[in-house]
Design an enzyme around this catalytic site. Structure first.
Site, PDB file in Angstrom:
ATOM      1  N   GLN A 119     -91.331  -2.019  64.571  1.00 26.00           N
ATOM      2  CA  GLN A 119     -90.343  -1.015  64.156  1.00 26.00           C
ATOM      3  C   GLN A 119     -90.383   0.175  65.122  1.00 26.00           C
ATOM      4  OE1 GLN A 119     -90.754   1.711  60.793  1.00 26.00           O
ATOM      5  NE2 GLN A 119     -88.820   0.959  59.957  1.00 26.00           N
ATOM      6  N   TYR A 198     -85.790  10.263  59.455  1.00 28.22           N
ATOM      7  CA  TYR A 198     -86.150  10.457  60.857  1.00 28.22           C
ATOM      8  C   TYR A 198     -84.872  10.566  61.711  1.00 28.22           C
ATOM      9  CZ  TYR A 198     -90.603   9.551  58.776  1.00 28.22           C
ATOM     10  OH  TYR A 198     -91.697   9.635  57.952  1.00 28.22           O
ATOM     11  N   ARG A 245     -82.996  -0.803  59.987  1.00 31.29           N
ATOM     12  CA  ARG A 245     -83.390  -0.328  58.646  1.00 31.29           C
ATOM     13  C   ARG A 245     -82.632   0.952  58.290  1.00 31.29           C
ATOM     14  NH1 ARG A 245     -88.973   1.119  55.324  1.00 31.29           N
ATOM     15  NH2 ARG A 245     -88.688  -0.688  54.001  1.00 31.29           N
ATOM     16  N   GLY A 331     -93.992  -3.289  50.517  1.00 40.05           N
ATOM     17  CA  GLY A 331     -94.921  -2.563  51.357  1.00 40.05           C
ATOM     18  C   GLY A 331     -96.313  -2.505  50.767  1.00 40.05           C
ATOM     19  N   ARG A 332     -96.458  -1.678  49.717  1.00 37.99           N
ATOM     20  CA  ARG A 332     -97.801  -1.420  49.208  1.00 37.99           C
ATOM     21  C   ARG A 332     -98.480  -2.666  48.652  1.00 37.99           C
ATOM     22  NH1 ARG A 332     -95.605   3.793  46.216  1.00 37.99           N
ATOM     23  NH2 ARG A 332     -93.768   2.470  46.430  1.00 37.99           N
TER      24      ARG A 332
END
Ligand SMILES: Cc1cc2nc3c(=O)[nH]c(=O)nc-3n(C[C@H](O)[C@H](O)[C@H](O)COP(=O)(O)O)c2cc1C
Length: 378
Positions: A119, A198, A245, A331-332
């Site tokens: 990424q 971002y 994404r 993810g987690r």
């Protein structure tokens, strides 16, 4: 036991059993890349790179432990030194040494039968000069009302300097060069990070982008930078190796986006014909933007619902089964369970992710989450 206690116990012990013939376990073709299943690992910043932004040796172990994910999307990786610095010790893809370390990771993942995209990001207004060593830049001089970790403790984020129009081509060129390094390192592809507050997301958003040049104003103009980055990267490495994404309406990074739809529709209409490997959405399927994007995008959708581990596996499985999305990313759950798929097949309990070690250093909370097999041996 009161109602609340019962709820807590249920929540804690909740397990989900995956059938052998689950839609999540079917292979998937994403552009040029074939995956063995549809439960992907979402990108996770872990702040364990070396001071020069080279991934550490431990990162090889960390990713190799998680190869049973259909696709691993790496932690966000900077396209240049100036693009880094939202958190300490985040990796880069802009020197030969970085590329060499990523090549070791790609080799380890492939040796285990996995697939991996790196990424790529520019952190924009989320960067802090004490972390990046560079000035903080963004579409407009609007700070995120947040503090961030710096080498000398938590600090408020500064008001960014608006990028001049003539600085933008170099940023696009940096994305292109980093993507080239990524595939030269042996990565199966790259994911462009245009989510979570971002730089690229800041251009898309009507709140953080107040520009009056060709990169601001109308939805098509706000979509322009992400589109030009995607086009340049697709031209460099082939569209079938490029994922994107986005996180419409997501409040991460103090975004408070008002228009969750316009710029995204403009973006997808523009890049749709390229034939990217996938579009990765961080969204709740109940958000109105989900239906709009679903119909604006003919290609593969990867869905990550930002909700937590205890999870929505059942819902994700249904959405894949019904063909609403091609794959799910978590993810987690992968962070804390290197053998996530084995555990789900057995309906076994999952390790809880330890937030205190998400961004710490060393192996604790990184490479020492046990697999079921290790627990049995112990
Ligand atoms: C420790 C941590 C680091 C993250 N780093 C990134 C990142 O580098 N890039 C990104 O796009 N999202 C990042 N995210 C967001 C995750 O990819 C994901 O969207 C979020 O954790 C929700 O999914 P989950 O509930 O399955 O964990 C991060 C999340 C966490 C918890």
């Amino acid at each position: 036991m009161g109602i609340n206690d019962a709820g807590a116990a249920l929540h804690h012990n909740m397990t989900f059993e995956l059938d052998d013939d689950s839609a999540l376990l079917k292979p998937l073709q994403i552009g040029d890349v074939s995956t063995t299943n549809r439960l992907f690992m979402a990108p996770l910043t872990r702040s364990r790179a070396e001071a020069d932004a080279t991934p550490s040796e431990l990162a090889v172990t960390y990713y190799a432990q998680r190869v049973s994910a259909g696709l691993i999307v790496s932690e966000a990786t900077a396209i240049s030194r100036a693009a880094n610095g939202a958190y300490p010790n985040t990796p880069g893809m802009y020197t030969d040494r970085h590329q060499q370390a990523w090549a070791e990771i790609a080799d380890a993942v492939h040796a285990g039968g996995g697939r991996m995209f790196v990424q790529l990001w520019h952190v924009g207004r989320m960067g802090h000069p004490e972390t990046s060593g560079a000035e903080t830049v963004a579409p407009s001089a609007i700070a995120a009302d947040m503090t961030t970790h710096t080498p000398t403790g938590k600090k408020p984020l500064p008001v960014p300097r608006p990028l001049r129009t003539d600085e933008i081509p170099a940023i696009i060129a940096d994305f292109r060069a980093a993507a080239r390094r990524g595939v030269d390192a042996g990565m199966d592809g790259v994911e462009i990070h245009s989510a979570n507050g971002y730089l690229l997301h800041e251009f898309l958003s009507d709140v953080t982008n107040r520009r009056d040049d060709g990169y601001g104003g109308s939805p098509a103009n706000r979509a322009r930078l992400t589109a030009e980055v995607v086009e340049a990267v697709a031209d460099e490495i082939g569209a079938g190796r490029v994922g994107l994404r986005i996180s419409p309406g997501n409040s991460a990074g103090d975004m408070r986006e008002v228009d969750e739809v316009g710029a995204y529709e403009a973006l997808l209409n523009r890049i749709g014909p390229l034939g990217l490997a996938y579009l990765h959405l961080v969204i709740e399927p109940t958000q109105p933007a989900f239906a709009v994007i679903r119909s604006a995008w003919d290609g593969t959708l990867v869905l990550n619902t930002p909700r937590g581990v205890e999870s929505n596996f059942c819902e994700l499985e249904n959405l894949v089964e019904w063909g609403v999305v091609g794959a799910a990313a978590v993810g987690r759950a992968y962070l804390a369970n290197p053998d996530l798929i084995d555990r789900l097949l057995l309906g076994a309990e999952l390790n809880e992710p330890d937030a205190a070690t998400f961004y710490s250093s060393g192996p604790a909370g990184y490479t020492d989450y046990p697999t079921l097999m290790e627990l049995e041996v112990a």
